[in-house]
Scaffold this active site. Structure first.
Site, PDB file in Angstrom:
ATOM      1  CG  ASP A  93      47.862   9.605  69.855  1.00 41.85           C
ATOM      2  OD1 ASP A  93      47.158  10.622  69.976  1.00 41.85           O
ATOM      3  OD2 ASP A  93      48.984   9.602  69.318  1.00 41.85           O
ATOM      4  CG  ASP A 138      48.423   7.805  75.907  1.00 49.94           C
ATOM      5  OD1 ASP A 138      49.311   8.573  75.490  1.00 49.94           O
ATOM      6  OD2 ASP A 138      47.969   6.860  75.235  1.00 49.94           O
TER       7      ASP A 138
END
Length: 280
Positions: free
Chosen positions: A20, A18
């Site tokens: 952020d 992922d």
């Protein structure tokens, strides 16, 4: 006598990240709020609320309902935005805004996975136009991200072509495994959000990174390792040998990122129970 044994049947592996709060310390989309204001895409009020949304994201993240609201706002907010204008804004500010907030620990992991012969794949809900250049900065092999529809006039129609979120991320990981020959039981995945549990479940080595409360509970219950990343560092300082290729893709922008950045205002609006009308 040296004997070389080749094993062409050995399955390939990958590490899925992922973006952020997993690889970078902030929201990749909200980080561009000031730049969009300076470029005339959003007004002063929207810029201030975007800064507030960034604060909310950093302190608490976004749950499923908030992300769904952001998705709906995204489609409305970016309608009519000129793609080339957004590209130019992001191209001018990408390195200044993103390079300093990459986690040292994440950069180390990416380096280690590459050294082990694994592909590195960024899987993000943010727009492909912002995630792809960031992926290049990180040396990622592939990127999975949200895509928006562009009309014949070169502007965003406001429609979402592909939304990389929740179970859709897991489906993308499995599709890549089929097309690239990855053995998911030997693959790795990293995320900070409980919305990515489906993606984490799809691999043999899931890791919770800076997890939100829900993911921390899930990780503890499932026995998943928990990692704390807290040292943002410029890639040039962390990986002096890393070259950033001057490819045209670095000029690409974040239409979805721009929209999602301002769409983040929904967090503010929801807390005010719609008392504040978004002006984007």
């Amino acid at each position: 006598m040296l004997r070389v044994v080749e094993n062409h049947s050995l399955p390939r592996t990958a590490a899925f990240f992922d973006l952020d709060k997993t690889v970078i310390a902030k929201s990749s989309t909200l980080t561009f709020g000031k730049s969009f204001y300076q470029g005339g895409l959003i007004n002063r009020r929207a810029a201030l609320r975007t800064a507030y949304a960034q604060f909310v994201f950093l302190t608490g993240g976004a749950d499923h309902d908030q992300m769904e609201r952001m998705r709906k706002y995204l489609s409305a907010l970016c309608r009519g935005w000129n793609v080339q204008q957004v590209k130019e804004i992001v191209a001018e500010t990408l390195h200044d805004l993103i390079d300093p907030i990459i986690y040292d620990e994440a950069a180390s992991l990416i380096e280690e996975h590459h050294s082990a012969g694994r592909d590195v794949v960024i899987v993000s809900t943010s727009g492909a136009e912002v995630v792809e250049p960031i992926g290049e900065l990180l040396g990622a092999d592939r990127v999975v991200a949200t895509r928006m529809v562009v009309g014949d006039d070169g502007c965003f129609t406001g429609e979402v072509e592909y939304y990389a979120y929740g179970p859709t991320k897991a489906e993308a990981v499995k599709e890549l495994a089929r097309s690239e020959g990855y053995d998911l039981d030997r693959c790795y995945a990293y995320s900070d959000s409980a919305t990515d549990v489906p993606m984490l479940q799809s691999v043999g080595h899931p890791y919770a990174v800076n997890p939100d409360r829900a993911l921390r509970r899930e990780a503890v219950a499932r026995g998943w390792p928990i990692l704390d990343f807290n040292r943002p560092v410029r890639l040039k300082q962390r990986l002096p040998g890393l070259s950033v290729p001057p490819r045209p893709a670095l000029v690409m922008a974040a239409a979805v990122g721009a929209a999602a950045a301002t769409a983040g205002l929904v967090w503010y609006a929801s807390r005010r129970k719609a008392a504040t009308v978004y002006a984007g």
